[in-house]
Design an enzyme around this catalytic site. Sequence first.
Site, PDB file in Angstrom:
ATOM      1  N   GLU A  46      38.789  40.314  44.438  1.00  0.00           N
ATOM      2  CA  GLU A  46      39.493  39.247  45.163  1.00  0.00           C
ATOM      3  C   GLU A  46      38.522  38.119  45.530  1.00  0.00           C
ATOM      4  O   GLU A  46      38.853  36.938  45.435  1.00  0.00           O
ATOM      5  CB  GLU A  46      40.118  39.799  46.456  1.00  0.00           C
ATOM      6  CG  GLU A  46      41.135  40.916  46.255  1.00  0.00           C
ATOM      7  CD  GLU A  46      40.521  42.314  46.227  1.00  0.00           C
ATOM      8  OE1 GLU A  46      39.418  42.486  45.656  1.00  0.00           O
ATOM      9  OE2 GLU A  46      41.159  43.237  46.747  1.00  0.00           O
ATOM     10  N   ASP A 198      18.882  73.178  21.896  1.00  0.00           N
ATOM     11  CA  ASP A 198      19.091  71.893  21.209  1.00  0.00           C
ATOM     12  C   ASP A 198      18.105  70.817  21.654  1.00  0.00           C
ATOM     13  O   ASP A 198      17.929  69.831  20.959  1.00  0.00           O
ATOM     14  CB  ASP A 198      20.513  71.346  21.480  1.00  0.00           C
ATOM     15  CG  ASP A 198      21.582  72.217  20.863  1.00  0.00           C
ATOM     16  OD1 ASP A 198      21.209  73.253  20.281  1.00  0.00           O
ATOM     17  OD2 ASP A 198      22.769  71.881  20.985  1.00  0.00           O
ATOM     18  N   GLY A 279      27.074  74.314  26.159  1.00  0.00           N
ATOM     19  CA  GLY A 279      27.495  74.832  24.874  1.00  0.00           C
ATOM     20  C   GLY A 279      28.782  75.639  24.996  1.00  0.00           C
ATOM     21  O   GLY A 279      29.535  75.488  25.956  1.00  0.00           O
TER      22      GLY A 279
HETATM   23  C1  AOF Z   1      38.938  45.919  46.637  1.00  0.00           C
HETATM   24  N1  AOF Z   1      38.551  45.172  45.574  1.00  0.00           N
HETATM   25  O1  AOF Z   1      37.364  44.862  43.707  1.00  0.00           O
HETATM   26  C2  AOF Z   1      37.194  46.952  44.764  1.00  0.00           C
HETATM   27  C3  AOF Z   1      37.644  47.749  45.865  1.00  0.00           C
HETATM   28  O2  AOF Z   1      31.111  49.619  49.090  1.00  0.00           O
HETATM   29  P1  AOF Z   1      32.128  48.586  48.779  1.00  0.00           P
HETATM   30  O3  AOF Z   1      32.237  47.522  49.827  1.00  0.00           O
HETATM   31  O4  AOF Z   1      31.962  47.982  47.392  1.00  0.00           O
HETATM   32  O5  AOF Z   1      33.568  49.316  48.793  1.00  0.00           O
HETATM   33  C4  AOF Z   1      33.896  50.248  47.815  1.00  0.00           C
HETATM   34  C5  AOF Z   1      35.321  50.719  48.016  1.00  0.00           C
HETATM   35  O6  AOF Z   1      36.196  49.569  48.045  1.00  0.00           O
HETATM   36  C6  AOF Z   1      35.829  51.587  46.879  1.00  0.00           C
HETATM   37  O7  AOF Z   1      35.601  52.952  47.123  1.00  0.00           O
HETATM   38  C7  AOF Z   1      37.324  51.268  46.892  1.00  0.00           C
HETATM   39  O8  AOF Z   1      37.983  51.976  47.910  1.00  0.00           O
HETATM   40  C8  AOF Z   1      37.332  49.797  47.228  1.00  0.00           C
HETATM   41  N2  AOF Z   1      37.180  49.001  45.996  1.00  0.00           N
HETATM   42  N3  AOF Z   1      38.525  47.203  46.730  1.00  0.00           N
HETATM   43  O9  AOF Z   1      39.645  45.433  47.521  1.00  0.00           O
HETATM   44  C9  AOF Z   1      37.710  45.622  44.645  1.00  0.00           C
HETATM   45  N4  AOF Z   1      36.299  47.418  43.857  1.00  0.00           N
HETATM   46 ZN    ZN Z   2      37.530  44.750  48.833  1.00  0.00          ZN
END
Ligand code: AOF
Ligand code: ZN
Length: 334
Positions: A46, A198, A279
């Site tokens: 956002e 491996d 494995g």
């Molecule tokens: C959103 N928009 O693009 C994403 C969200 O540590 P932070 O601040 O990056 O927060 C991570 C958490 O925020 C993640 O676990 C999920 O709940 C949310 N991600 N939220 O509004 C975003 N990537």
């Molecule tokens: Zn956010």
Amino acid sequence: MNRCLELAAQGKYYVAPNPMVGCVFVKDNMIVSEGYHRGFGMPHAEVDAFENLPNDINASECDIYVNLEPCSHFGKTPPCAELITKIRPNRIVIGAQDPNPLVSGKGIQHMVGAGITVVENILSDECMGLNKFFYSAYQNKVPFITLKWAETKDSFIGRLENDSSNRKISDQRNDAFVHDLRASHQAILVGAITLTQDNPLLNVRYSDGKDPIKIILSPNLSIDMEASTLKIGHTIVYNSKTSIKKDNVELVLLENFTLSNVLHDLYQRNIHSVLVEGGAKTLQHFIDLEYWDEIIKLKSSESWNDGVPAPHLSIEPNRKKKSFNDIISFYNRS
Ligand code: AOF
Ligand code: ZN
């Protein structure tokens, strides 16, 4: 929302354990700004889309689309729900709720409470599908588990101990697919026998993206500490002998050495996805305990006549496809 998903997918190799998120601003039925979460610790989608909005467009006259509920917490970045209430858009359209207990509905509540029009559950299956690791891990409190192996036409997964013939099973042209699986999971797991026999590198060589964290299961700590993979990246060795961290290798003692305890410990470490590459014994263990979400099996067109038998699966795949000289079968649990 489809465009949000396309944008979100660009973060595929870089955002874990965060979800992939894309966001667009729309005015008069036209997309006027786009953004996505580019990497762990980086601005959320956002914020990225808001920053990309041209100066002459008023954000409050836009509809905002995003595939995940805007967050409500102070994490590595400030809450996106707060940003949206400041913008006061026409409306915000959300793909699916955020399952992270720090958010889960609180972002929506915050915006609705501030008088913002919120539309929910648009393409929610697709939105949850894109972030299946993220949703599954929060729901089950263990990582999403993918089992992957290659077997010969006559169902052998490896050579017998003293057989030095060619070990390669799947078509070399499928290496990019297999390494993309490595890069898109947070961790890769093998048993001690595979590590010893491996000496695999377990890194990403034929795809973009970064190397997964390596997980070795060795209850008796019987592994060769000179194994090639221990010299690169980060490795966790679960065992029932000792806990010690030396350079990039972490030995982790589990008093009660069970697969369930390994998976719970991984979840506590914020690991949301694990690719199990072998494995045979380790894979069969995961199958027998039903600790898997997806199985990907590559079947080659060659027969070996003898070798180590491949894991046994008594179910039919959901989907099969021919890929070069291999047939790839996909099994999904849900
Ligand atoms: C959103 N928009 O693009 C994403 C969200 O540590 P932070 O601040 O990056 O927060 C991570 C958490 O925020 C993640 O676990 C999920 O709940 C949310 N991600 N939220 O509004 C975003 N990537
Ligand atoms: Zn956010």
